[in-house]
Design a protein around this motif. Structure first.
Motif, PDB file in Angstrom:
ATOM      1  N   GLN A   1       0.657  -1.187  -0.018  1.00  0.00           N
ATOM      2  CA  GLN A   1      -0.074   0.235   0.119  1.00  0.00           C
ATOM      3  C   GLN A   1       1.000   1.384   0.236  1.00  0.00           C
ATOM      4  O   GLN A   1       1.816   1.363   0.616  1.00  0.00           O
ATOM      5  CB  GLN A   1      -0.921  -0.020   1.085  1.00  0.00           C
ATOM      6  CG  GLN A   1      -1.900  -0.867   1.149  1.00  0.00           C
ATOM      7  CD  GLN A   1      -2.846  -1.155   2.652  1.00  0.00           C
ATOM      8  OE1 GLN A   1      -2.701  -0.314   3.266  1.00  0.00           O
ATOM      9  NE2 GLN A   1      -3.970  -1.686   2.387  1.00  0.00           N
TER      10      GLN A   1
ATOM     11  N   GLU B   1       0.296   5.733  -1.548  1.00  0.00           N
ATOM     12  CA  GLU B   1      -0.732   6.902  -1.753  1.00  0.00           C
ATOM     13  C   GLU B   1      -1.159   6.638  -3.183  1.00  0.00           C
ATOM     14  O   GLU B   1      -2.465   6.949  -3.690  1.00  0.00           O
ATOM     15  CB  GLU B   1      -0.142   8.259  -1.884  1.00  0.00           C
ATOM     16  CG  GLU B   1       0.854   8.519  -3.100  1.00  0.00           C
ATOM     17  CD  GLU B   1       2.409   7.869  -2.383  1.00  0.00           C
ATOM     18  OE1 GLU B   1       3.443   8.434  -3.455  1.00  0.00           O
ATOM     19  OE2 GLU B   1       2.476   7.315  -1.453  1.00  0.00           O
ATOM     20  N   LYS B   2      -0.713   5.700  -3.817  1.00  0.00           N
ATOM     21  CA  LYS B   2      -1.063   5.343  -5.237  1.00  0.00           C
ATOM     22  C   LYS B   2      -1.844   3.953  -5.394  1.00  0.00           C
ATOM     23  O   LYS B   2      -2.292   3.610  -6.520  1.00  0.00           O
ATOM     24  CB  LYS B   2       0.075   5.426  -6.469  1.00  0.00           C
ATOM     25  CG  LYS B   2       0.818   6.844  -6.516  1.00  0.00           C
ATOM     26  CD  LYS B   2       1.897   6.719  -7.551  1.00  0.00           C
ATOM     27  CE  LYS B   2       2.367   8.058  -7.789  1.00  0.00           C
ATOM     28  NZ  LYS B   2       3.694   7.996  -8.551  1.00  0.00           N
ATOM     29  N   SER B   3      -1.670   3.063  -4.469  1.00  0.00           N
ATOM     30  CA  SER B   3      -2.225   1.879  -4.385  1.00  0.00           C
ATOM     31  C   SER B   3      -3.487   1.810  -4.713  1.00  0.00           C
ATOM     32  O   SER B   3      -4.482   2.732  -4.046  1.00  0.00           O
ATOM     33  CB  SER B   3      -1.732   1.062  -3.433  1.00  0.00           C
ATOM     34  OG  SER B   3      -2.049   1.409  -2.391  1.00  0.00           O
ATOM     35  N   GLU B   4      -4.373   0.897  -5.346  1.00  0.00           N
ATOM     36  CA  GLU B   4      -5.850   0.758  -5.362  1.00  0.00           C
ATOM     37  C   GLU B   4      -6.463  -0.181  -4.274  1.00  0.00           C
ATOM     38  O   GLU B   4      -7.326   0.202  -3.809  1.00  0.00           O
ATOM     39  CB  GLU B   4      -6.086  -0.032  -6.776  1.00  0.00           C
ATOM     40  CG  GLU B   4      -5.726   0.618  -8.000  1.00  0.00           C
ATOM     41  CD  GLU B   4      -6.074  -0.102  -9.260  1.00  0.00           C
ATOM     42  OE1 GLU B   4      -6.749  -1.144  -9.109  1.00  0.00           O
ATOM     43  OE2 GLU B   4      -5.969   0.255 -10.339  1.00  0.00           O
ATOM     44  N   ILE B   5      -5.605  -0.864  -3.649  1.00  0.00           N
ATOM     45  CA  ILE B   5      -6.038  -1.424  -2.432  1.00  0.00           C
ATOM     46  C   ILE B   5      -5.665  -0.878  -1.207  1.00  0.00           C
ATOM     47  O   ILE B   5      -4.603  -0.505  -0.756  1.00  0.00           O
ATOM     48  CB  ILE B   5      -5.396  -2.833  -2.123  1.00  0.00           C
ATOM     49  CG1 ILE B   5      -5.636  -3.912  -3.603  1.00  0.00           C
ATOM     50  CG2 ILE B   5      -5.717  -3.769  -1.072  1.00  0.00           C
ATOM     51  CD1 ILE B   5      -4.950  -5.109  -3.709  1.00  0.00           C
ATOM     52  N   LYS B   6      -6.734  -0.155  -0.638  1.00  0.00           N
ATOM     53  CA  LYS B   6      -6.542   0.678   0.866  1.00  0.00           C
ATOM     54  C   LYS B   6      -7.173  -0.111   1.983  1.00  0.00           C
ATOM     55  O   LYS B   6      -7.428   0.353   3.005  1.00  0.00           O
ATOM     56  CB  LYS B   6      -7.042   1.905   0.692  1.00  0.00           C
ATOM     57  CG  LYS B   6      -6.406   2.822  -0.471  1.00  0.00           C
ATOM     58  CD  LYS B   6      -5.002   3.310  -0.095  1.00  0.00           C
ATOM     59  CE  LYS B   6      -4.314   3.879  -1.261  1.00  0.00           C
ATOM     60  NZ  LYS B   6      -5.004   5.175  -1.538  1.00  0.00           N
ATOM     61  N   ASP B   7      -7.629  -1.651   1.791  1.00  0.00           N
ATOM     62  CA  ASP B   7      -8.124  -2.411   2.824  1.00  0.00           C
ATOM     63  C   ASP B   7      -7.435  -2.460   4.045  1.00  0.00           C
ATOM     64  O   ASP B   7      -5.982  -2.244   3.966  1.00  0.00           O
ATOM     65  CB  ASP B   7      -8.376  -3.700   2.224  1.00  0.00           C
ATOM     66  CG  ASP B   7      -9.421  -3.756   1.026  1.00  0.00           C
ATOM     67  OD1 ASP B   7     -10.051  -2.793   0.748  1.00  0.00           O
ATOM     68  OD2 ASP B   7      -9.955  -4.772   0.725  1.00  0.00           O
TER      69      ASP B   7
END
Length: 391
Positions: free
Chosen positions: A251, A253-259
């Protein structure tokens, strides 16, 4: 090679009429019967027809009776029946529709009209059959997926603390866990390290399968951090768990997965009558002498977030008889009541105050009964976790 042409059953006591119908409907597969008994036998065969053209006046059973028998049988009730007859008075037409026919063609028939009406009914039947096959296929896929998720539930349940372990480690308590779907993104975890009892109440991002995968991830790393590494301070547990989540899910600031997870962690030191608490969005409630105290959590998740600092550790001296509550936001977020609104935190806390003097097992019953009544016919919108402990 499978023949995909529709099959039409022609029923008429006149061989001449049957030949005319066969010639007129040469683009279809046609089979014929001179009486009702033979018609029913052919309709019940393995290669049952897609449409039946049925005369009314025949020796033996008339067309009305044949149609009623076909419509009363589960095997043949879906086959559309068109009456093709000289009986064109209003009573016969009404009787025909009441017996289950979908259309009426009057003799002597117009061939173009015949073809058009047959084409329409065949198209409807083919579309209905296609929908039925798709529904069956979807049902089979859904069953396979549901069976897999049901088995996943067994695995997830096995990862939660056993009741015997909870009974050994905790004083009077209850645990209320209600997944929105079969498996849950909410989970709880309890362990003992060097005489201290660590209790975790967690709410993973999402629910259902994604939430359950994250919950299994959380259980595994809590075991590593607490049982294997021996960490007992809640804030440090959260700091390390957040590091692992960010690294493992790559994770930034650019990642799609913020889970991630919203968690409250409490460590109870029975010798000192002291508990430590740290939370990621999830606070705890402590009731003493009929006064409700809320210990706030940090407003940052166990995941990559805008705030990047260490979690705060709270130390609380407790007294025997204090009631501790750890929970996810599912209960307070549930819609229901006379105005179909969320219970909200204010209503949830009042509910806790109303019942905290009851024995813990009775409290659980009250919380479950209230939720059932509050929710009514409204769907559960989130996983629900509530833990109550009398210290």
């Amino acid at each position: 090679m499978i023949n995909t042409k529709p099959t039409i059953l022609l029923v008429d006591d006149s061989q001449v009429n049957l030949e005319i119908l066969k010639d007129s409907l040469s683009k279809y597969i046609t089979i014929s019967a001179l009486n009702g008994d033979t018609a029913i036998e052919l309709a019940l065969s393995r290669e049952k027809p897609d449409l039946i053209l049925l005369d009314i006046i025949m020796p033996g059973m008339d067309g009305f009776e044949v149609c009623k028998i076909l419509k009363s049988n589960e095997v043949t009730r879906d086959i559309p029946v068109i009456f093709i007859t000289g009986q064109n008075d209003m009573d016969s037409i009404i009787k025909g529709f009441e017996s289950g026919a979908v259309d009426f063609i009057t003799k002597p028939f117009n061939i173009l009209e015949l073809k058009a009406r047959v084409k329409t009914q065949v198209a409807i039947k083919m579309a209905r059959d296609q929908n039925k096959r798709l529904i069956q296929k979807i049902g089979a896929i859904n069953k396979k997926l549901t069976d897999s998720i049901e088995y996943a539930k067994k695995i997830q349940t096995a990862s939660l603390p056993k009741k015997s372990e909870l009974d050994r480690l905790l004083p009077e308590y209850f645990v209320m866990l209600k997944p929105r779907d079969i498996v849950s993104g909410d989970f709880y975890w309890v362990s003992e390290v060097r005489g201290k009892v660590i209790i975790v109440a967690a709410d993973c991002t999402g629910h259902g399968v994604p939430g359950a995968i994250m919950s299994m991830f959380g259980v595994a790393y809590l075991h590593e951090i607490i049982n294997d590494k021996g960490e007992t301070e809640p804030a440090k547990i959260l700091d390390r768990l957040r590091e692992i989540v960010i690294q493992s899910l790559q994770q930034d600031e650019k990642s799609e997965i913020k889970d991630g997870m919203d968690i409250s962690i409490v460590t109870i030191d029975k010798e000192k009558n002291e508990l430590q608490f740290a939370g990621a969005f999830n606070p705890i409630i402590l009731i003493r002498n009929d006064f409700l105290n809320i210990y706030p959590a940090d407003h940052m998740p166990v995941a990559y977030g805008e705030v990047d600092r260490s979690f705060r550790n709270h130390t609380i001296n407790y007294q025997n008889g204090d009631c501790l509550y750890m929970y996810s936001d599912g209960y307070a977020s549930q819609f229901g009541g006379p105005n179909d609104k969320k219970l909200m935190q204010k209503g949830f806390r009042q509910l806790i105050m109303d019942h905290h003097n009851l024995p813990m097992d009775e409290q659980k019953i009250q919380f479950e009964n209230f939720l059932t009544t509050w929710k009514g016919s409204t769907d559960q919108i989130d996983d629900i976790l509530l833990i109550g402990i009398r210290l």
